[in-house]
Design a protein around this motif. Structure first.
Motif, PDB file in Angstrom:
ATOM      1  N   ASN A 127       0.834  -1.192   0.000  1.00  0.00           N
ATOM      2  CA  ASN A 127       0.000   0.000   0.000  1.00  0.00           C
ATOM      3  C   ASN A 127       0.875   1.250   0.000  1.00  0.00           C
ATOM      4  OD1 ASN A 127      -1.587   2.257   1.621  1.00  0.00           O
ATOM      5  ND2 ASN A 127      -3.073   0.931   0.611  1.00  0.00           N
ATOM      6  N   GLY A 128       0.505   2.250  -0.769  1.00  0.00           N
ATOM      7  CA  GLY A 128       1.347   3.426  -0.955  1.00  0.00           C
ATOM      8  C   GLY A 128       1.660   4.181   0.315  1.00  0.00           C
ATOM      9  N   ASN A 250      -7.774  11.152  -2.155  1.00  0.00           N
ATOM     10  CA  ASN A 250      -6.775  10.358  -1.431  1.00  0.00           C
ATOM     11  C   ASN A 250      -7.303   8.966  -1.090  1.00  0.00           C
ATOM     12  OD1 ASN A 250      -4.798  12.363  -1.421  1.00  0.00           O
ATOM     13  ND2 ASN A 250      -5.517  13.256   0.491  1.00  0.00           N
ATOM     14  N   LEU A 251      -8.564   8.918  -0.680  1.00  0.00           N
ATOM     15  CA  LEU A 251      -9.168   7.625  -0.339  1.00  0.00           C
ATOM     16  C   LEU A 251      -9.209   6.706  -1.551  1.00  0.00           C
ATOM     17  CD1 LEU A 251     -10.626   6.024   1.933  1.00  0.00           C
ATOM     18  CD2 LEU A 251     -12.773   6.920   1.028  1.00  0.00           C
ATOM     19  N   LEU A 252      -9.583   7.244  -2.697  1.00  0.00           N
ATOM     20  CA  LEU A 252      -9.666   6.437  -3.920  1.00  0.00           C
ATOM     21  C   LEU A 252      -8.281   5.998  -4.394  1.00  0.00           C
ATOM     22  CD1 LEU A 252     -12.409   8.400  -5.902  1.00  0.00           C
ATOM     23  CD2 LEU A 252     -12.663   6.224  -4.678  1.00  0.00           C
ATOM     24  N   VAL A 253      -7.293   6.873  -4.260  1.00  0.00           N
ATOM     25  CA  VAL A 253      -5.952   6.563  -4.760  1.00  0.00           C
ATOM     26  C   VAL A 253      -5.234   5.575  -3.864  1.00  0.00           C
ATOM     27  CG1 VAL A 253      -3.659   7.525  -5.185  1.00  0.00           C
ATOM     28  CG2 VAL A 253      -5.681   8.720  -6.028  1.00  0.00           C
ATOM     29  N   TYR A 254      -5.265   5.799  -2.543  1.00  0.00           N
ATOM     30  CA  TYR A 254      -4.461   4.983  -1.633  1.00  0.00           C
ATOM     31  C   TYR A 254      -5.190   3.742  -1.110  1.00  0.00           C
ATOM     32  CZ  TYR A 254      -1.010   8.755  -1.457  1.00  0.00           C
ATOM     33  OH  TYR A 254      -0.056   9.680  -1.776  1.00  0.00           O
ATOM     34  N   GLN A 333      -2.452   0.395  -7.913  1.00  0.00           N
ATOM     35  CA  GLN A 333      -2.531   1.855  -8.031  1.00  0.00           C
ATOM     36  C   GLN A 333      -1.918   2.531  -6.815  1.00  0.00           C
ATOM     37  OE1 GLN A 333      -6.251   4.445  -9.237  1.00  0.00           O
ATOM     38  NE2 GLN A 333      -6.407   3.933  -7.073  1.00  0.00           N
ATOM     39  N   SER A 334      -2.228   2.017  -5.624  1.00  0.00           N
ATOM     40  CA  SER A 334      -1.696   2.597  -4.387  1.00  0.00           C
ATOM     41  C   SER A 334      -0.177   2.447  -4.323  1.00  0.00           C
ATOM     42  CB  SER A 334      -2.355   1.927  -3.174  1.00  0.00           C
ATOM     43  OG  SER A 334      -1.872   2.472  -1.972  1.00  0.00           O
TER      44      SER A 334
END
Length: 456
Positions: A127-128, A250-254, A333-334
């Motif tokens: 996770n990013g 941020n929620l969608l990306v990480y 993605q993250s």
């Protein structure tokens, strides 16, 4: 008899090997990051180090609103190893990597499908926000690591009803709370969901483990909850409001599709119910009450979201492939975003940045007292000299108060107030590769008339 011994030996070796591989999965990427990341610490890393040094009287600067467990760990490491940032970071990623083993053990012991267990553990590791923050000298991932240990022993207590597991779950829950304020929500929810006959024992263990921290508050601040109150007040006083759209982005990306597990409450078992409510309430708290939308906040709910995602992935007929593809897409993605964050930070803070420039200039000119709006804590930790924030627009007053040799000012980084530097000599100006600027002024004695003009 020999065959039986060899059988158990093979099982033991297989289990240890599996856990060691999980440990390496978490530890090695962070070790690589430590040796390749920017030499410039984050602002908060410096704060934690300075506060830890205050504990052992190696510095006189601290922030009383900080919680104590990270500072106590840092103080112990500084006493043993000195101010060695690399060793400190390795110890912190050791704690993180051990917690990843226990996350995997939760899956292995209570969700019987090994390849999925390994996959969801991998989702957590890559996770990013974990990639960027796990090697940082900050309390977020440390709190999440203790939370995972508390969750592991909670599972054991739920299924085995052995009091020692309740003790361990409470102990690590308290450590998680002492790392970061909002992790205490887990202890509150645990108290609410335990059977009435267990609540008294849980409260007793809770008080025993939290007592040293309460005593520390009483001794140093004359109030058992002073650090808690200070952190709450300062955190909300210094927030700057940001758009809810940034939070959603941020929620969608990480996190991405992993949040879908919160929509599947009907598929949550009784053991996962307190985990679900902890995650949901904390997510609502970050959405509604925390105006500064930093993605690092998601670290507090990432372990529980991963557990919920793992718990629900087998419980909806016909959706296994769809959910796994969605979760894998979000994890990828993250991870890419986290890697990009690391590269971007390394690029902008590469040793030719404004902080490095200011430190080198001050070192070469034997500065002993400095005022700065952008990098006072870096100067203090690196050079070991007196360094103070430009916390007021009244520069003349601060000069009279601290009597600095130099004033280090950035017009586009740090505390951005309407400063006036009249009657100060500008000695150097510098702009780094990312467009950040710093101007260094040399203090000159101010006449009474000039002092009054600046004050006005």
């Amino acid at each position: 008899m020999y065959s039986l011994v060899r059988y158990f030996k093979n099982i033991f070796n297989e289990e240890v090997s599996r856990y060691f591989l999980i440990f390496l999965l978490a530890f090695v990427p962070q070790l690589i990051i430590i040796f390749t990341e920017s030499p410039i610490l984050l602002w908060e890393e410096n704060i934690h180090l300075a506060t830890a040094k205050k504990f052992i009287e190696a510095d006189n600067y601290s922030e009383g609103f900080q919680f104590s467990i990270l500072e106590w760990i840092l103080a112990s490491l500084i006493v043993i190893f000195g101010d060695n940032i690399t060793i400190i970071k390795i110890v912190l990623i050791l704690i993180y990597s051990i917690s990843v083993i226990f996350l995997f053990k939760i899956f292995e012991e209570y969700y019987k499908d090994s390849w999925k267990n390994s996959l969801f553990t991998f989702f957590y590791v890559v996770n990013g926000i974990n990639l960027f923050w796990a090697s940082r000298i900050c309390s977020d991932v440390l709190g999440a690591s203790f939370l995972i240990l508390s969750l592991y022993f909670y599972y054991r207590y739920y299924y085995k009803r052995e009091d020692k597991d309740l003790v361990c779950s409470t102990f690590f829950g308290v450590l998680s709370f002492l790392a970061k304020l909002y992790y205490g929500l887990w202890l509150v929810i645990l108290l609410m969901t335990l059977e009435n006959r267990v609540k008294v024992r849980f409260l007793m263990y809770l008080l025993i483990f939290v007592f040293p921290w309460l005593l520390y508050n009483i001794i140093y601040y004359e109030s058992p909850l002073r650090v808690l109150i200070n952190q709450y007040n300062i955190t909300f006083s210094w927030q700057h409001s940001e758009s809810i759209l940034r939070f959603i982005n941020n929620l969608l990306v990480y996190i991405g599709f992993i949040t879908v597990s919160l929509l599947l409450y009907t598929k949550i078992n009784a053991v996962e119910r307190p985990i679900y409510f902890y995650t949901l309430i904390l997510l609502v708290y970050f959405t509604v009450f925390v105006e500064f939308n930093n993605p690092r906040h998601f670290i507090a709910i990432l372990p529980t979201l991963i557990i919920l995602a793992r718990a629900t992935v087998d419980r909806i007929p016909g959706t296994l492939l769809i959910l796994l593809l969605a979760y894998t897409f979000s994890a990828g993605q993250s991870a890419l975003k986290g890697i990009n964050d690391i590269i971007q930070y390394r690029f902008c803070w590469d040793g030719t940045d404004i902080i490095s420039f200011a430190i080198n200039y001050l070192r070469n000119h034997n500065a002993s007292v400095v005022l700065s709006n952008c990098c006072w804590i870096w100067i203090r930790n690196t050079l070991g000299i007196e360094s103070y924030a430009l916390w007021s627009e009244n520069v003349s007053y601060l000069i009279q108060l601290y009597k600095p040799d130099y004033i280090v000012y950035s017009p586009n980084y740090g505390i951005l107030l309407n400063y006036s530097f009249k009657n100060l000599e500008e000695v150097v100006e510098y702009e780094d590769v990312c467009g950040l600027k710093v101007i260094i002024y040399s203090r000159k004695p101010l006449s009474p008339q000039n002092y009054l003009e600046n004050k006005q």
